[in-house]
Design an enzyme around this catalytic site. Structure first.
Site, PDB file in Angstrom:
ATOM      1  N   LYS A  85      60.993   1.041  51.563  1.00  0.00           N
ATOM      2  CA  LYS A  85      60.071   1.762  52.446  1.00  0.00           C
ATOM      3  C   LYS A  85      58.896   0.873  52.820  1.00  0.00           C
ATOM      4  O   LYS A  85      58.334   0.169  51.968  1.00  0.00           O
ATOM      5  CB  LYS A  85      59.549   3.027  51.763  1.00  0.00           C
ATOM      6  CG  LYS A  85      60.551   4.166  51.704  1.00  0.00           C
ATOM      7  CD  LYS A  85      59.892   5.500  51.399  1.00  0.00           C
ATOM      8  CE  LYS A  85      59.164   6.029  52.607  1.00  0.00           C
ATOM      9  NZ  LYS A  85      58.633   7.388  52.399  1.00  0.00           N
ATOM     10  N   GLU A 118      54.054   4.268  48.723  1.00  0.00           N
ATOM     11  CA  GLU A 118      55.198   4.790  49.476  1.00  0.00           C
ATOM     12  C   GLU A 118      56.531   4.530  48.771  1.00  0.00           C
ATOM     13  O   GLU A 118      57.498   5.264  48.969  1.00  0.00           O
ATOM     14  CB  GLU A 118      55.236   4.173  50.879  1.00  0.00           C
ATOM     15  CG  GLU A 118      54.204   4.718  51.838  1.00  0.00           C
ATOM     16  CD  GLU A 118      54.490   6.163  52.227  1.00  0.00           C
ATOM     17  OE1 GLU A 118      55.678   6.518  52.402  1.00  0.00           O
ATOM     18  OE2 GLU A 118      53.538   6.948  52.332  1.00  0.00           O
ATOM     19  N   GLU A 140      57.415  18.868  51.835  1.00  0.00           N
ATOM     20  CA  GLU A 140      57.184  17.674  51.009  1.00  0.00           C
ATOM     21  C   GLU A 140      55.903  17.848  50.212  1.00  0.00           C
ATOM     22  O   GLU A 140      54.904  18.353  50.738  1.00  0.00           O
ATOM     23  CB  GLU A 140      57.004  16.403  51.867  1.00  0.00           C
ATOM     24  CG  GLU A 140      58.243  15.850  52.514  1.00  0.00           C
ATOM     25  CD  GLU A 140      57.933  14.565  53.297  1.00  0.00           C
ATOM     26  OE1 GLU A 140      56.900  13.906  52.983  1.00  0.00           O
ATOM     27  OE2 GLU A 140      58.687  14.243  54.218  1.00  0.00           O
ATOM     28  N   GLU A 194      61.876   4.359  46.404  1.00  0.00           N
ATOM     29  CA  GLU A 194      62.630   3.738  47.502  1.00  0.00           C
ATOM     30  C   GLU A 194      62.052   2.355  47.792  1.00  0.00           C
ATOM     31  O   GLU A 194      61.004   2.209  48.419  1.00  0.00           O
ATOM     32  CB  GLU A 194      62.565   4.628  48.749  1.00  0.00           C
ATOM     33  CG  GLU A 194      63.191   5.999  48.539  1.00  0.00           C
ATOM     34  CD  GLU A 194      62.990   6.911  49.729  1.00  0.00           C
ATOM     35  OE1 GLU A 194      63.682   6.735  50.742  1.00  0.00           O
ATOM     36  OE2 GLU A 194      62.110   7.801  49.638  1.00  0.00           O
TER      37      GLU A 194
END
Length: 395
Positions: free
Chosen positions: A328, A334, A271, A325
């Site tokens: 999250k 995030e 990542e 997203e």
């Protein structure tokens, strides 16, 4: 003689096709660029559209955080290499017995091969950097059981087992040569590395210059974090100069592995990314910085070069992530790491084309035709060459 020679030629052609298929199967990472497919959201495109998007962007490697069957079916015949995830919540159960691991493999891996190119299973995520000692204890047994299940199913040579780590496993990482694992982690990390060394698995690390920068914006040069022009840092021990934090963090991982006795283990970035929006205290979380980081990262990976300490080992990385997203938890950042927005359009321009609903189906059809035609043309060339050779022999 002509008939038998033609039969031989056809046999050779079939073997060539079969051989090329197996070569593709054994390649766990195509090129150097991959992307993480996080799905903690209720507004992102369906998996079939994601396949279209990834093909248009020519992204050939993805990492998932689960083994969702709908996603795996959608990626059938896509040619995209996939690492699926076995979540932390399943580690205890899988560690208990090989039978449970076998059940998981039979449900989530075996039925989808070879049409869906599952090339790896990430057992857990950031376990040893976390604060749950119970999971530390069960990680290695879970890893071993999953690998044994794959081996029993004759899939171990195709599907690689791994377990990504966070930077929290390191006691030090600056300068890169000082990289070392925490003493509290070593009783669990060393046997894990020993097992991965035996089965030839790389060391996966989640590396985020963004997180390092927002934690200490006063002392870290943002240009150093973003691959922009800067004085860089000099490592006195190795006499190496670093002009970006990304490579310095990777070489810090190599240094830690060497100190632990695993200097030959390859490091792959599982990542990395940069948030395009964040809370007021998240310095640097802007669209401009996210575009700069990801554009420069993409360019660097495209060169297929190594780091200052490992120049002959091309850096491979999975970027986080395909989409923003919206569900999250945690700080605003995030939910804003996506290269693409929920509707499939680009978050910012780094050379990718976003999804356009009106043209998605036609684009997919075009890609399928192009891919099929290209493969057919290659086969025709091989066959024609072989046939000419037979005719010459007859004459």
């Amino acid at each position: 003689m002509g008939s038998s020679s033609l039969i031989l030629c056809n046999t050779i052609l079939i073997l060539l096709i079969t051989f090329s298929h197996h070569v593709l199967v054994m390649d766990a990472f195509q090129g150097t660029y991959g992307i993480n497919y996080g799905r903690i959201a209720d507004n992102i495109p369906e998996p079939e559209s994601v396949v279209t998007l990834l093909k248009a962007a020519r992204i050939r490697n993805i990492r998932m955080y689960d083994a969702d069957h709908g996603v795996l079916k959608a990626f059938k015949h896509s040619g995209i290499e996939i690492i699926i995830g076995l979540g932390n919540e399943f580690l205890k159960d899988i560690s208990v017995s090989e039978d449970r691991a076998m059940d998981w493999v039979k449900q989530n891996v075996e039925p989808f091969l070879p049409e869906t190119r599952i090339r790896g299973v990430a057992v857990g995520n950031e376990v040893l950097g976390g604060n749950n000692p119970e999971l530390w204890e069960v990680l290695l047994p879970a890893v071993k059981n999953v690998h044994h299940a794959l081996d029993q199913a004759h899939l171990a040579s195709v599907v690689q087992v791994s377990s990504p780590h966070s930077a929290a496993v390191f006691a030090t990482s600056f300068p890169p040569s000082a990289g070392a694992f925490k003493e509290s982690v070593m009783p669990y990390m060393k046997p894990l590395l020993e097992f991965f060394s035996r089965i030839h698995s790389p060391f996966y690390i989640n590396t985020y210059p963004f997180l390092a920068y927002i934690n200490d914006p006063e002392h870290i040069d943002i240009n150093y974090a973003l691959f922009l022009k800067n004085p860089g840092i000099y490592d006195d021990k190795t006499n190496l100069h670093y002009d970006n934090m990304f490579e310095a963090q990777i070489d810090g991982s190599y240094a830690a592995l060497e100190k632990a006795g695993f200097g030959k283990t390859e490091v792959i970035v599982s990542e990395t990314g940069w948030a395009s929006h964040g809370d007021p205290n998240e310095a640097g979380a802007t669209v401009k910085n996210a575009r700069t980081y990801n554009l420069n990262l993409r360019r660097k990976l495209a060169k297929k070069k190594g780091t200052p300490y490992r120049p002959k080992t091309p850096v491979k990385a999975y970027v986080f992530a395909i989409f923003n997203e919206n569900l999250k938890p945690g700080p605003t950042s995030e939910r804003n790491f996506g290269l693409f927005k929920a509707d499939g359009s680009i978050s910012y321009d780094i050379g990718f084309t976003g999804l356009k609903p009106s043209s998605a189906s036609s684009l997919l059809l075009s890609l399928q035709k192009t891919g099929a035609q290209g493969w057919l043309n290659s086969l025709l060339i091989v066959y024609s060459t072989c046939t000419i050779a037979v005719l010459l022999l007859i004459l």
